[in-house]
Design an enzyme around this catalytic site. Structure first.
Site, PDB file in Angstrom:
ATOM      1  N   ARG A  35       0.830  -1.198   0.000  1.00  0.00           N
ATOM      2  CA  ARG A  35       0.000   0.000   0.000  1.00  0.00           C
ATOM      3  C   ARG A  35       0.869   1.254   0.000  1.00  0.00           C
ATOM      4  O   ARG A  35       1.401   1.673   1.026  1.00  0.00           O
ATOM      5  CB  ARG A  35      -0.922  -0.042   1.213  1.00  0.00           C
ATOM      6  CG  ARG A  35      -1.915  -1.185   1.088  1.00  0.00           C
ATOM      7  CD  ARG A  35      -2.687  -1.443   2.340  1.00  0.00           C
ATOM      8  NE  ARG A  35      -1.900  -2.064   3.393  1.00  0.00           N
ATOM      9  CZ  ARG A  35      -2.427  -2.641   4.470  1.00  0.00           C
ATOM     10  NH1 ARG A  35      -3.734  -2.670   4.632  1.00  0.00           N
ATOM     11  NH2 ARG A  35      -1.654  -3.182   5.389  1.00  0.00           N
ATOM     12  N   ASN A  85       8.278 -10.302   7.798  1.00  0.00           N
ATOM     13  CA  ASN A  85       7.055 -10.123   8.593  1.00  0.00           C
ATOM     14  C   ASN A  85       5.777 -10.235   7.773  1.00  0.00           C
ATOM     15  O   ASN A  85       4.729 -10.592   8.312  1.00  0.00           O
ATOM     16  CB  ASN A  85       7.126  -8.744   9.278  1.00  0.00           C
ATOM     17  CG  ASN A  85       5.792  -8.305   9.812  1.00  0.00           C
ATOM     18  OD1 ASN A  85       5.279  -8.867  10.774  1.00  0.00           O
ATOM     19  ND2 ASN A  85       5.175  -7.316   9.160  1.00  0.00           N
ATOM     20  N   TYR A 151      -3.896 -21.712   6.886  1.00  0.00           N
ATOM     21  CA  TYR A 151      -3.113 -20.661   7.571  1.00  0.00           C
ATOM     22  C   TYR A 151      -2.056 -21.344   8.441  1.00  0.00           C
ATOM     23  O   TYR A 151      -0.874 -20.977   8.401  1.00  0.00           O
ATOM     24  CB  TYR A 151      -4.011 -19.729   8.404  1.00  0.00           C
ATOM     25  CG  TYR A 151      -3.182 -18.732   9.179  1.00  0.00           C
ATOM     26  CD1 TYR A 151      -2.434 -17.765   8.506  1.00  0.00           C
ATOM     27  CD2 TYR A 151      -3.092 -18.790  10.572  1.00  0.00           C
ATOM     28  CE1 TYR A 151      -1.619 -16.873   9.201  1.00  0.00           C
ATOM     29  CE2 TYR A 151      -2.291 -17.896  11.267  1.00  0.00           C
ATOM     30  CZ  TYR A 151      -1.552 -16.941  10.582  1.00  0.00           C
ATOM     31  OH  TYR A 151      -0.745 -16.066  11.265  1.00  0.00           O
ATOM     32  N   PRO A 182       4.425 -15.184  17.395  1.00  0.00           N
ATOM     33  CA  PRO A 182       3.443 -14.598  18.311  1.00  0.00           C
ATOM     34  C   PRO A 182       2.136 -15.378  18.336  1.00  0.00           C
ATOM     35  O   PRO A 182       1.728 -15.984  17.345  1.00  0.00           O
ATOM     36  CB  PRO A 182       3.204 -13.196  17.729  1.00  0.00           C
ATOM     37  CG  PRO A 182       4.214 -13.006  16.637  1.00  0.00           C
ATOM     38  CD  PRO A 182       4.587 -14.373  16.180  1.00  0.00           C
ATOM     39  N   VAL A 185      -2.128 -11.216  18.802  1.00  0.00           N
ATOM     40  CA  VAL A 185      -1.670  -9.814  18.793  1.00  0.00           C
ATOM     41  C   VAL A 185      -2.785  -8.992  18.159  1.00  0.00           C
ATOM     42  O   VAL A 185      -3.249  -9.327  17.055  1.00  0.00           O
ATOM     43  CB  VAL A 185      -0.399  -9.636  17.927  1.00  0.00           C
ATOM     44  CG1 VAL A 185       0.150  -8.215  18.058  1.00  0.00           C
ATOM     45  CG2 VAL A 185       0.665 -10.657  18.289  1.00  0.00           C
ATOM     46  N   GLU A 188      -4.525  -5.523  12.504  1.00  0.00           N
ATOM     47  CA  GLU A 188      -5.560  -5.679  11.468  1.00  0.00           C
ATOM     48  C   GLU A 188      -5.697  -7.144  11.026  1.00  0.00           C
ATOM     49  O   GLU A 188      -6.484  -7.454  10.138  1.00  0.00           O
ATOM     50  CB  GLU A 188      -5.202  -4.821  10.249  1.00  0.00           C
ATOM     51  CG  GLU A 188      -5.360  -3.337  10.503  1.00  0.00           C
ATOM     52  CD  GLU A 188      -4.705  -2.494   9.415  1.00  0.00           C
ATOM     53  OE1 GLU A 188      -4.706  -2.906   8.252  1.00  0.00           O
ATOM     54  OE2 GLU A 188      -4.180  -1.420   9.750  1.00  0.00           O
ATOM     55  N   PHE A 189      -4.899  -8.009  11.640  1.00  0.00           N
ATOM     56  CA  PHE A 189      -4.873  -9.426  11.273  1.00  0.00           C
ATOM     57  C   PHE A 189      -6.284 -10.031  11.182  1.00  0.00           C
ATOM     58  O   PHE A 189      -6.639 -10.657  10.181  1.00  0.00           O
ATOM     59  CB  PHE A 189      -4.029 -10.188  12.305  1.00  0.00           C
ATOM     60  CG  PHE A 189      -3.995 -11.669  12.122  1.00  0.00           C
ATOM     61  CD1 PHE A 189      -3.070 -12.260  11.263  1.00  0.00           C
ATOM     62  CD2 PHE A 189      -4.884 -12.507  12.794  1.00  0.00           C
ATOM     63  CE1 PHE A 189      -3.034 -13.641  11.085  1.00  0.00           C
ATOM     64  CE2 PHE A 189      -4.860 -13.881  12.620  1.00  0.00           C
ATOM     65  CZ  PHE A 189      -3.927 -14.440  11.761  1.00  0.00           C
TER      66      PHE A 189
HETATM   67  C1  8X3 Z   1      -1.886 -15.302  14.512  1.00  0.00           C
HETATM   68  C2  8X3 Z   1      -2.268 -16.033  15.740  1.00  0.00           C
HETATM   69  O1  8X3 Z   1      -3.931 -17.553  16.899  1.00  0.00           O
HETATM   70  O2  8X3 Z   1      -4.779 -16.259  15.073  1.00  0.00           O
HETATM   71  O3  8X3 Z   1      -0.878 -15.891  13.788  1.00  0.00           O
HETATM   72  O4  8X3 Z   1      -3.351 -18.113  14.650  1.00  0.00           O
HETATM   73  S1  8X3 Z   1      -3.631 -17.014  15.560  1.00  0.00           S
END
Ligand code: 8X3
Length: 252
Positions: A35, A85, A151, A182, A185, A188-189
């Protein structure tokens, strides 16, 4: 001598927090993202503190990645630290219902993108026998959970690639490879994972104190400031309320 760090996915979350912290420590930055506007904003903010160069490319496109990295100006081409990252989750469904497009996006970005970037940056590190690579994995790369399928697979791949790089690059005594993995966290994930469903995304982090991107940035900074004989090889970081991917103490 001032170091130069190359950070992928630097326009938000852990990448952005790491860029901001590195800038405070006078580390020169090559910031990468898709972006352009966000990159320019960040560049404007951080260039008052340190030297910044931005690269916007689509990490899925091998040629774009390699050309962008090869086009770095001389004063930014000597990379000391690579923070791999960039990565995201797309969708969260059972294996039978999940979308193949989502699967491809995660494998392309989280796995293949990381490989392309590393492959393009490594020759410079090898030629000076010096460098540090930090791969940002996940607790999802240590434990498969319901609806995490691909994922998790992509993050298991990051875990394997982290180990493989450390083994294969072991002859280069000045190159260190490690991972930070991690748990939850707040970034915006989840917005991305749930495709903009803010309510669903917010719920993930409700009822406990999740990690903040700054918490991970501090750990990354700790890893890159160890003396040369110390390598943080593989670190798992969770919020105190989290015991595993599915066990989170929400006080209920
Ligand atoms: C992100 C953590 O728990 O959503 O990688 O997989 S989780």
């Amino acid at each position: 001598m001032r170091k130069t760090a190359f950070i992928t996915g630097s326009t938000s979350g852990i990448g952005k927090a790491t860029a901001e912290l590195f800038a405070k420590h006078n580390i020169r930055l090559v910031l990468c993202g898709r972006r352009k506007e966000r990159l320019e904003e960040l560049e404007l903010k951080l260039s008052g503190i340190t030297d910044v160069f931005t690269l916007d490319f689509d990490i899925r496109n091998k040629r774009e990645v390699i050309e962008a990295i090869n086009s770095l100006p001389d004063n930014f081409s000597n990379i000391d630290i690579l923070i791999n990252n960039a990565g995201n989750a797309h969708g969260m469904d059972t294996f039978d219902k999940a979308s193949m497009d989502d699967w491809e996006a995660m494998l392309d970005i989280n796995v293949k993108g990381l490989l392309y970037v590393t492959k393009a940056i490594l020759p410079g590190m090898i030629s000076k026998n010096s460098g540090q690579i930090i791969n940002i994995g996940s607790t999802a790369g240590k434990e498969v959970y319901p609806k995490g399928n691909v994922y998790c697979a992509s993050k298991y791949a990051v875990d394997a690639i982290n180990k493989a790089m450390r083994i294969d690059l072991n002859p280069f005594s000045g190159i260190r490879v490690g991972a930070v993995n991690p748990g939850l966290v707040e970034t915006e994930f989840s917005d991305v994972r749930f495709k903009g469903d803010k309510e669903k995304a917010k719920k993930v982090y409700q009822g406990f104190s999740p990690l903040k991107p700054e918490d991970i940035a501090e750990i990354i900074h700790f890893a890159i400031t160890r003396p040369p004989h110390v390598n943080i090889a593989d670190l798992v970081v969770m919020p105190s309320a989290q015991a595993s991917s599915t066990i989170i103490n929400k006080g209920t």
